[in-house]
Design a protein around this motif. Structure first.
Motif, PDB file in Angstrom:
ATOM      1  N   GLN A 503     -26.121  21.490  29.994  1.00 12.07           N
ATOM      2  CA  GLN A 503     -26.440  20.698  31.180  1.00 12.07           C
ATOM      3  C   GLN A 503     -26.060  21.441  32.461  1.00 12.07           C
ATOM      4  N   ASN A 504     -26.977  21.475  33.393  1.00 16.15           N
ATOM      5  CA  ASN A 504     -26.784  22.175  34.655  1.00 16.15           C
ATOM      6  C   ASN A 504     -25.995  21.291  35.620  1.00 16.15           C
ATOM      7  N   ASP A 505     -24.702  21.169  35.376  1.00 17.73           N
ATOM      8  CA  ASP A 505     -23.861  20.283  36.170  1.00 17.73           C
ATOM      9  C   ASP A 505     -22.515  20.979  36.377  1.00 17.73           C
ATOM     10  N   ALA A 506     -22.103  21.146  37.634  1.00 13.67           N
ATOM     11  CA  ALA A 506     -20.881  21.883  37.947  1.00 13.67           C
ATOM     12  C   ALA A 506     -19.643  21.199  37.370  1.00 13.67           C
ATOM     13  N   LEU A 507     -19.606  19.858  37.439  1.00 12.68           N
ATOM     14  CA  LEU A 507     -18.452  19.124  36.924  1.00 12.68           C
ATOM     15  C   LEU A 507     -18.334  19.285  35.408  1.00 12.68           C
ATOM     16  N   LEU A 508     -19.471  19.190  34.702  1.00 15.73           N
ATOM     17  CA  LEU A 508     -19.438  19.354  33.259  1.00 15.73           C
ATOM     18  C   LEU A 508     -19.037  20.776  32.872  1.00 15.73           C
ATOM     19  N   PHE A 509     -19.506  21.763  33.647  1.00 12.68           N
ATOM     20  CA  PHE A 509     -19.115  23.151  33.377  1.00 12.68           C
ATOM     21  C   PHE A 509     -17.609  23.327  33.557  1.00 12.68           C
ATOM     22  N   PHE A 510     -17.070  22.743  34.611  1.00 16.34           N
ATOM     23  CA  PHE A 510     -15.634  22.854  34.854  1.00 16.34           C
ATOM     24  C   PHE A 510     -14.834  22.179  33.739  1.00 16.34           C
ATOM     25  N   GLN A 511     -15.296  21.006  33.298  1.00 21.02           N
ATOM     26  CA  GLN A 511     -14.599  20.318  32.208  1.00 21.02           C
ATOM     27  C   GLN A 511     -14.634  21.142  30.917  1.00 21.02           C
ATOM     28  N   THR A 512     -15.789  21.745  30.650  1.00 18.99           N
ATOM     29  CA  THR A 512     -15.901  22.602  29.470  1.00 18.99           C
ATOM     30  C   THR A 512     -14.954  23.789  29.562  1.00 18.99           C
ATOM     31  N   PHE A 513     -14.882  24.383  30.752  1.00 16.47           N
ATOM     32  CA  PHE A 513     -13.981  25.528  30.958  1.00 16.47           C
ATOM     33  C   PHE A 513     -12.524  25.129  30.738  1.00 16.47           C
ATOM     34  N   VAL A 514     -12.123  23.966  31.254  1.00 14.82           N
ATOM     35  CA  VAL A 514     -10.736  23.512  31.106  1.00 14.82           C
ATOM     36  C   VAL A 514     -10.385  23.322  29.631  1.00 14.82           C
ATOM     37  N   ILE A 515     -11.304  22.733  28.864  1.00 14.09           N
ATOM     38  CA  ILE A 515     -11.043  22.510  27.433  1.00 14.09           C
ATOM     39  C   ILE A 515     -10.930  23.837  26.700  1.00 14.09           C
ATOM     40  N   LEU A 516     -11.850  24.777  26.997  1.00 16.39           N
ATOM     41  CA  LEU A 516     -11.767  26.095  26.369  1.00 16.39           C
ATOM     42  C   LEU A 516     -10.490  26.828  26.774  1.00 16.39           C
ATOM     43  N   PHE A 517     -10.087  26.640  28.028  1.00 18.97           N
ATOM     44  CA  PHE A 517      -8.849  27.258  28.509  1.00 18.97           C
ATOM     45  C   PHE A 517      -7.656  26.741  27.716  1.00 18.97           C
ATOM     46  N   LEU A 518      -7.587  25.418  27.546  1.00 20.60           N
ATOM     47  CA  LEU A 518      -6.486  24.818  26.792  1.00 20.60           C
ATOM     48  C   LEU A 518      -6.508  25.265  25.327  1.00 20.60           C
ATOM     49  N   THR A 519      -7.707  25.320  24.748  1.00 23.21           N
ATOM     50  CA  THR A 519      -7.821  25.738  23.337  1.00 23.21           C
ATOM     51  C   THR A 519      -7.376  27.179  23.156  1.00 23.21           C
ATOM     52  N   ALA A 520      -7.890  28.055  24.021  1.00 25.07           N
ATOM     53  CA  ALA A 520      -7.540  29.469  23.906  1.00 25.07           C
ATOM     54  C   ALA A 520      -6.060  29.687  24.188  1.00 25.07           C
ATOM     55  N   TYR A 521      -5.504  28.914  25.135  1.00 23.91           N
ATOM     56  CA  TYR A 521      -4.082  29.083  25.429  1.00 23.91           C
ATOM     57  C   TYR A 521      -3.220  28.599  24.262  1.00 23.91           C
ATOM     58  N   CYS A 522      -3.668  27.530  23.603  1.00 27.91           N
ATOM     59  CA  CYS A 522      -2.964  27.055  22.418  1.00 27.91           C
ATOM     60  C   CYS A 522      -2.976  28.142  21.334  1.00 27.91           C
ATOM     61  N   CYS A 523      -4.112  28.824  21.177  1.00 24.52           N
ATOM     62  CA  CYS A 523      -4.190  29.921  20.208  1.00 24.52           C
ATOM     63  C   CYS A 523      -3.304  31.089  20.637  1.00 24.52           C
ATOM     64  N   ARG A 524      -3.212  31.324  21.930  1.00 29.41           N
ATOM     65  CA  ARG A 524      -2.304  32.362  22.425  1.00 29.41           C
ATOM     66  C   ARG A 524      -0.859  32.023  22.054  1.00 29.41           C
ATOM     67  N   CYS A 525      -0.498  30.766  22.193  1.00 30.66           N
ATOM     68  CA  CYS A 525       0.857  30.328  21.837  1.00 30.66           C
ATOM     69  C   CYS A 525       1.095  30.458  20.332  1.00 30.66           C
ATOM     70  N   VAL A 526       0.055  30.133  19.546  1.00 34.14           N
ATOM     71  CA  VAL A 526       0.163  30.312  18.086  1.00 34.14           C
ATOM     72  C   VAL A 526       0.430  31.784  17.764  1.00 34.14           C
TER      73      VAL A 526
END
Length: 653
Positions: A503-526
């Motif tokens: 979806q071409n929506d800036a808010l949805l893109f930002f939300q997706t980025f935040v979730i990926l950021f949290l997921t990747a950071y959790c993997c970094r902590c692992v």
């Protein structure tokens, strides 16, 4: 404003003068090391072979349960009645083959023995030495120089200076101290060159060794202990290095070094020589008197033979055959006994008592050290700055990570290129959400483990030296890696988003980025947690991959949550990949409508129906993000506990 006069003014001036005097005395004590004589009398060190550790220590050391023992095995005497005295201005070379006790002796002198039973006396200027005293007045240079390869010589020394020198030193004084050490060791030509290492070209091996020595000389120690400083160096470089050490000794320092059969021109630079064999002293005395001593015992050095080679071999048990072992053992026992008799006759093991006021002076100096050394915040600031420079100076690693991020995103984007809005594309969108939260984070776990194990040797040495504590390092690592973590995630998040027709929506893109950021950071902590717990890169990587695979299988895409075995559902509830997957679906799917070419009732018409079909109708975004954050904190706590309680000394894979 009221002016102070009379007694008040005199009181203020008096306090100011007292502070200035104390400051000048303290600066002076750090700029001019105290002359110190090091004595050891009848020092013995016994360790238990195969000592039983705690069960968690055995597991992290990769010991199998059948290898565990209930108690210690037989005891081994590593050092046996070692006595010597090294005065200020002298350099003692400790010779012997591997296993003779050379490094153990240095560890005992430096208060670095981790276990075992130690007897005998070790004094400094007649004062019983303590760990605090040694940390203040002695420097220890290990055989393997583990410096951060991406820093220049100047950066390496400046960072150590900020951590070692008192807070009373200002910037100019720190730079002056570093410049003086650089000049003393002849490092000016490579001052702005990268240190380098196995993977990065930098300064030579001899120069790296001198940088390691320079880090210890920053606090101007009176005693310098070096373990095999010439190991791995060519003959010319080794001679130049020992020549430098001889010069340092003449500058009112006491230097002890272990060395394995040096060549003859290096032997001439030593003031004193000790030959160890299986923890026993076979010779200790002036280097110039070693040949006459053994000649008197009917062991003259053959012509054109290196005395060190000849006499170290003479004092070594040859285990090639049973006959040579018996013969050499008798010879070694005889040499040790004859030296002991020589010691008794000459009374050369006697101690020199220190001045009466020496204990008081040393104690006052040590108290000043405790008061003025850099604190927690300074350590954190210096370590953060050092880590940022080291991270972004590693161009090869950065380029690989950037290429990896972009490549994976492009691959995902091409595989799911221009997704439509039919029934098949609906299922593909769920697959896209799952692979987004699993593919790159998996690679991050592997990369983090590999990177951390490259840092373990410098970390282990720094913690042993008391350069900083685990707390500042922990927070410095977290803060310093956020910039590169963010950069890599931005590069990963952009290409696939537009290629896959999300979806071409800036808010949805930002939300997706935040979730990926949290997921990747959790993997970094692992990755950091597993890397700190397990002693080898191979064991840490294997364990982390197995853990990730478990989280993957219970993530909710490979099998529907409603069909998951009841006994495994608890595992699904703690799977960070499940919460990441559901969060991404909740962001992308609700606003979509899907076409239906089939009769009414057999299709899924919108994202809400699709979420219900995949058992995600009751998920909440805040809950998923909170759990991702909580799991990151949990693994960070594991990481910190491992840093604090598990030795970070790496082991061979």
């Amino acid at each position: 404003m009221t002016q102070m006069t009379g007694p008040d003014m005199e009181s203020v001036d008096g306090r100011r003068d007292a502070i200035n005097t104390r400051y000048e005395e303290y600066i002076s004590s750090y700029s001019h090391h105290l002359p110190m004589n090091l004595q050891a009398q009848d020092v013995s060190y016994i360790v238990a072979e195969g000592m039983a550790n705690m069960w968690w220590a055995r597991l992290t050391s990769l010991q199998m349960p059948w290898e565990w023992t209930r108690g210690p095995k037989r005891k081994k005497r590593v050092l046996n009645g070692v006595s010597f005295q090294v005065n200020c201005g002298q350099m003692l070379a400790i010779l012997g083959t591997s296993g003779s006790g050379k490094t153990s002796l240095l560890d005992v002198l430096a208060c670095r023995q981790t276990s075992g039973e130690l007897t005998g006396r070790i004094t400094v200027n007649g004062v019983e030495r303590t760990e605090t005293m040694i940390k203040r007045h002695a420097g220890y240079v290990r055989q393997d120089d583990r410096l951060l390869p991406n820093l220049t010589v100047r950066e390496s020394l400046m960072f150590v200076a900020h951590l070692k020198l008192p807070t009373s030193f200002n910037k100019e004084q720190i730079e002056t101290r570093v410049d003086s050490v650089v000049a003393e060791l002849g490092l000016r030509p490579v001052y702005d060159s990268k240190v380098g290492g196995a993977e990065i070209r930098g300064i030579s091996g001899g120069e790296r060794k001198r940088v390691s020595i320079a880090t210890q000389l920053l606090v101007d120690p009176s005693i310098l202990l070096l373990d095999e400083p010439t190991s791995g160096l060519d003959s010319f470089t080794a001679h130049h290095l020992v020549e430098t050490l001889s010069t340092l000794a003449k500058n009112n320092r006491t230097i002890l070094l272990t060395i394995h059969q040096p060549r003859s021109d290096i032997f001439k630079l030593f003031d004193l020589v000790m030959i160890l064999t299986e923890g026993n002293v076979a010779y200790y005395g002036e280097a110039a008197k070693m040949i006459p001593y053994f000649t008197k015992l009917q062991y003259p050095c053959p012509e054109f033979t290196n005395p060190c080679d000849f006499y170290v071999d003479l004092c070594t048990v040859d285990t090639k055959t049973e006959v040579t072992e018996i013969e050499s053992s008798r010879r070694v026992d005889s040499l040790v006994k004859q030296y002991s008799q020589e010691m008794l006759q000459n009374d050369s093991g006697a101690f020199v008592n220190g001045a009466e006021d020496e204990p008081t002076r040393l104690r006052r100096d040590l108290e000043a050290t405790r008061l003025y050394l850099p604190g927690w915040f300074t350590q954190w600031a210096v370590l953060t700055r050092r880590a940022l420079i080291n991270n972004f100076a590693d161009y090869g690693f950065l380029l690989v990570q950037i290429a990896e991020s972009v490549f994976m995103s492009l691959v995902i984007g091409v595989v799911y290129l221009n997704l439509q809005f039919d029934q098949y594309a609906m299922r593909d969108r769920f697959a896209l959400m799952f692979i987004l939260g699993a593919l790159y984070p998996y690679m991050m776990v592997v990369d983090v483990v590999g990177k951390y194990h490259k840092e373990r040797w410098p970390l282990y040495h720094d913690l042993q030296d008391g350069l900083y504590t685990p707390g500042p390092f922990f927070w410095a690592k977290l803060v310093s890696e956020i910039p590169e973590h963010t950069l890599f995630l931005i590069l990963y998040s952009v290409p696939y988003y537009w290629l896959s027709n999300m979806q071409n929506d800036a808010l949805l893109f930002f939300q997706t980025f935040v979730i990926l950021f949290l997921t990747a950071y959790c993997c970094r902590c692992v990755g950091m947690a597993f890397a700190a717990v397990f002693p080898t890169c191979q064991s840490a990587t294997t364990s982390a991959q197995g853990f990730f695979a478990t989280m993957l299988l219970s993530g909710g895409f490979i099998i529907n949550m409603d069909n998951l075995f009841e006994g495994m559902k608890w595992l699904s509830n703690v799977s960070f990949l499940k919460w990441s997957y559901q969060s991404l679906c909740l962001v992308e799917l609700p606003g979509l409508n899907f076409t239906c070419p089939l009769p009414i009732g057999t299709c899924i018409h919108n994202g809400s129906e699709a979420l219900k079909y995949y058992s995600m109708e009751n998920i909440e975004m805040w809950k998923s993000c909170t759990i991702l954050g909580a799991e990151s904190i949990f693994f960070l706590i594991v990481f910190y506990i491992a840093l604090t309680f598990i030795s970070q000394k790496p082991q061979e894979s």
